[in-house]
Design a protein around this motif. Structure first.
Motif, mmCIF file in Angstrom:
data_model
loop_
_atom_site.group_PDB
_atom_site.id
_atom_site.type_symbol
_atom_site.label_atom_id
_atom_site.label_comp_id
_atom_site.label_asym_id
_atom_site.label_seq_id
_atom_site.Cartn_x
_atom_site.Cartn_y
_atom_site.Cartn_z
ATOM 1 N N ILE A 55 0.892 -1.328 -0.063
ATOM 2 C CA ILE A 55 -0.125 -0.071 -0.010
ATOM 3 C C ILE A 55 0.968 1.244 -0.062
ATOM 4 O O ILE A 55 1.763 1.497 0.917
ATOM 5 N N GLY A 56 0.854 2.035 -1.225
ATOM 6 C CA GLY A 56 1.756 3.206 -1.215
ATOM 7 C C GLY A 56 2.810 2.680 -2.271
ATOM 8 O O GLY A 56 3.611 1.995 -2.031
ATOM 9 N N GLY A 57 2.738 3.681 -3.387
ATOM 10 C CA GLY A 57 3.885 3.487 -4.341
ATOM 11 C C GLY A 57 5.031 4.576 -4.505
ATOM 12 O O GLY A 57 5.622 4.806 -5.389
ATOM 13 N N ASP A 81 -2.270 7.802 -6.114
ATOM 14 C CA ASP A 81 -2.266 8.972 -7.226
ATOM 15 C C ASP A 81 -0.806 8.584 -8.480
ATOM 16 O O ASP A 81 -1.496 8.057 -9.437
ATOM 17 N N GLN A 82 0.259 8.529 -8.016
ATOM 18 C CA GLN A 82 1.322 8.285 -9.042
ATOM 19 C C GLN A 82 2.452 7.564 -8.428
ATOM 20 O O GLN A 82 2.700 7.953 -6.871
ATOM 21 N N GLU A 467 0.568 19.738 3.407
ATOM 22 C CA GLU A 467 -0.677 19.525 4.033
ATOM 23 C C GLU A 467 -1.796 19.372 3.597
ATOM 24 O O GLU A 467 -2.848 18.970 4.188
ATOM 25 N N SER A 468 -2.045 19.898 2.277
ATOM 26 C CA SER A 468 -3.413 20.134 1.865
ATOM 27 C C SER A 468 -3.349 18.881 0.684
ATOM 28 O O SER A 468 -4.535 18.530 0.153
ATOM 29 N N GLU A 469 -2.495 18.015 0.345
ATOM 30 C CA GLU A 469 -2.403 16.935 -0.254
ATOM 31 C C GLU A 469 -3.179 15.713 0.628
ATOM 32 O O GLU A 469 -2.764 15.331 1.449
ATOM 33 N N ARG A 470 -4.352 15.193 -0.176
ATOM 34 C CA ARG A 470 -5.377 14.475 0.542
ATOM 35 C C ARG A 470 -4.625 13.093 0.875
ATOM 36 O O ARG A 470 -4.786 12.489 1.815
ATOM 37 N N ALA A 471 -3.614 12.623 0.218
ATOM 38 C CA ALA A 471 -2.870 11.527 0.520
ATOM 39 C C ALA A 471 -1.634 11.456 1.293
ATOM 40 O O ALA A 471 -1.007 10.672 1.722
ATOM 41 N N PHE A 472 -1.386 12.862 1.822
ATOM 42 C CA PHE A 472 -0.158 13.057 2.550
ATOM 43 C C PHE A 472 -0.420 13.752 3.938
ATOM 44 O O PHE A 472 0.166 13.269 4.874
ATOM 45 N N MET A 473 -1.251 14.741 3.729
ATOM 46 C CA MET A 473 -1.629 15.497 5.032
ATOM 47 C C MET A 473 -0.103 16.105 5.698
ATOM 48 O O MET A 473 -0.405 16.409 6.870
ATOM 49 N N GLY A 474 0.903 16.384 4.928
ATOM 50 C CA GLY A 474 2.107 16.831 5.708
ATOM 51 C C GLY A 474 3.249 16.362 4.690
ATOM 52 O O GLY A 474 3.177 15.440 4.078
#
Length: 563
Positions: A55-57, A81-82, A467-474
């Motif tokens: 889970i997570g590329g 995402d990518q 922090e605004s990236e949904r898959a990262f949040m920071g």
């Protein structure tokens, strides 16, 4: 038990040996481990072809997938995402050969395990123009309206040398800098852990700012303020001031902030090549097999929507397109906060103390703004001063850090107008790319009033706020004071014989569980921990001459603090 690292006698340190990211919490020689001719481990033939979910590329996920495939397993990658994660290299419109490094963009040579894979994937690096670095032609420091030009530290006013010396004294007097670095050079894990474990006990509840304020060399507020705004190495440190001093010491002790290199063509090439390129020496699979080739259509699976344990002891994953699959083992490399919000997660995934550690994970925010310009005009000489018209810039204005990135003869120039952290990053959050560029150009115009940067811009700006990236949040994890116990739980999670049987099979990896968050070496080494854990679960083992991190864990395990 076979030792993972050589132990040197006291006083036997080779001063010429390099400082590497060897420990200090878990001093295992990952660089030697991955280079060993016996390989990093094997599994029984009965397990060949078994599917393992990744889970997570990002870098950690791609590395885990590649090494598991090499062992004969079948990685199944889920990516929201990518491929690349925070190794995100974004091309400019009409100039696809020039990329903006939105995440990872500079790597210390002390990241020796990372550089092993960079070399294996045929990637080149080049010196990165940090402030006052040898490869940086010039640096401008602009604080409180005063601008200073420098080629070396000696060119700045004496107070800057005073700040640099105060930082060195603080480290030597209160953090055992030289003995720790001697132990790292010698790979003396006994001495290293003896000193470092004492520092953990002393400083687990201390902020970076508190450490400075209590040191005799930083009694002056002015010195603390200048150090926070400018610092040395990569720039200012003040956005890190609320964080645990242990986080900062790990960076400094392992030279993670020194002599940085950038990846020619962009850092995202590393995870992409780990995905695309055939895996040499893979067992079970035919020659020419890559991680990509074992995926239908050569594509990753979409984002994970739900992750649950099955009654049979495996895992059930439902992706964003509604497809459900089951697995015996899962390697989770994404931001751990996603287990709390964007992924419908089963409470049975982790023991309750590990869930607490996930909830307490603290992220640093970060924003970048890049522009592409017609040429590296900053190298033009001002006839009035005899100096370059622009320099690598540190300032207390909104831009904070500005980096000038020469792409080579005959190519456009690239400028990172602004690289900000935490509160400074949040100030940019409501603004779009054009507004951010305008703000930074206004800031830089105050420092370089005769330079019209805008007239050189040839493509729309590129920007990110992590922090605004949904898959990262920071941007990355950064422990607060008192968080050591949480970090130790997450890092040690791959040692699953210590867990109740109902909590085994899910392996955490990546930046969030690394001791050195924000540095790609941590993503690499935690991936290798997870690979060892999966290998162990399927009944595999390492060669006697090349024990893995789990084989020697008890010998060099991170300190476990009591109540």
């Amino acid at each position: 038990m076979t030792s993972a690292v050589p132990t040197h006698a006291a006083g036997g340190t080779d001063a010429a040996a390099p400082i590497t990211m060897f420990g200090p919490d878990f001093p295992f020689a990952y660089d030697d481990y991955v280079k060993h001719p016996d390989g990093i481990g094997s599994i029984p033939a009965a397990a060949y072809g078994t599917r393992v979910a990744i889970i997570g590329g990002g870098l950690s996920g791609m590395l885990a997938a590649r090494e598991l495939l090499r062992m004969g397993l079948q990685p199944v990658v889920y990516e929201a995402d990518q491929i690349g994660g925070r190794m995100r290299s974004v091309p400019f419109e009409g100039h696809e050969d020039v990329v903006a490094e939105m995440g990872s963009m500079r790597f210390p040579p002390s990241s020796t395990t990372l550089f092993h894979y960079l070399d294996e994937m045929g990637l080149e690096t080049t010196p990165f123009p940090n402030p006052l670095a040898e490869s940086t032609p010039s640096t401008v420091v602009d604080l409180k309206g005063e601008t200073h030009f420098a080629r070396t530290l000696a060119d700045l006013p004496p107070v800057y040398t005073e700040v640099a010396e105060a930082w060195t004294r603080a480290l030597e007097e209160h953090a055992e800098l030289r003995p720790l670095q001697d132990a790292i050079r010698a790979r003396d894990h006994v001495k290293l852990k003896e000193i470092w474990n004492d520092l953990i006990r002393r400083y687990d509840d201390e902020t970076f700012y508190g450490f400075l304020a209590r040191s005799s060399s930083f009694q002056s507020f002015r010195l603390r303020e200048i150090f926070g705004q400018v610092g040395f190495g990569t720039g200012g440190w003040d956005t890190d001031y609320p964080n645990s001093i242990l986080e900062i010491l790990r960076v400094v002790l392992t030279a993670a902030d020194d002599h940085h290199q950038g990846v020619v063509g962009g850092s995202q090439q590393l995870p992409v090549r780990l995905w695309e390129r055939p895996v040499e020496g893979a067992v079970h699979w035919p020659a020419g097999t890559s991680v990509q080739s074992v995926h239908e259509g050569g594509r990753t699976h979409p984002a994970v929507a739900a992750l649950r344990r099955t009654d049979a002891g495996g895992f059930e994953i439902t992706d964003a397109e509604g497809r459900t699959d089951t697995f015996e083992a899962v390697v989770y490399t994404a931001q751990v906060w996603m287990l709390l919000n964007t992924i419908n997660s089963d409470d049975r995934l982790l023991p309750i103390d590990h869930w607490t550690a996930v909830e307490r994970t603290h992220y640093m925010g970060s924003s970048k703004v890049f522009v592409l310009v017609d040429r590296p005009f900053w190298k033009d000489m001002d006839p009035a001063t005899g100096r370059e018209v622009m320099s690598m810039t540190l300032t207390d204005r909104m831009s904070r850090g500005t980096y000038l990135l020469d792409q080579g003869e005959g190519k456009p120039g690239l400028i990172c107008l602004s690289y900000t952290w935490s509160d400074d990053s949040l100030k940019l959050l409501p603004l779009d790319a054009e507004a951010r560029m305008d703000l930074m150009l206004k800031s830089l115009a105050e420092i370089y009033p005769g330079v019209d940067i805008r007239s050189h811009v040839i493509a729309p700006p590129q920007t990110v706020t992590w922090e605004s990236e949904r898959a990262f949040m920071g941007a990355f994890k950064a422990n607060l004071p008192g968080h050591y116990r949480y970090q130790e739980r997450l890092y040690s999670h791959f040692m699953q014989d210590r867990l109740a049987p109902e909590f085994r099979g899910l392996f955490l990896a990546g930046d969030d569980v690394s001791w050195t968050a924000g540095w790609a070496e941590g993503a690499v080494t935690t991936a290798l921990n997870a690979v060892w854990g999966v290998m162990h679960q399927f009944g595999g083992s390492t060669a006697a001459a090349n024990p893995g991190p789990g084989d020697v864990f008890d010998e060099i395990a991170p300190l476990v603090l009591g109540d």
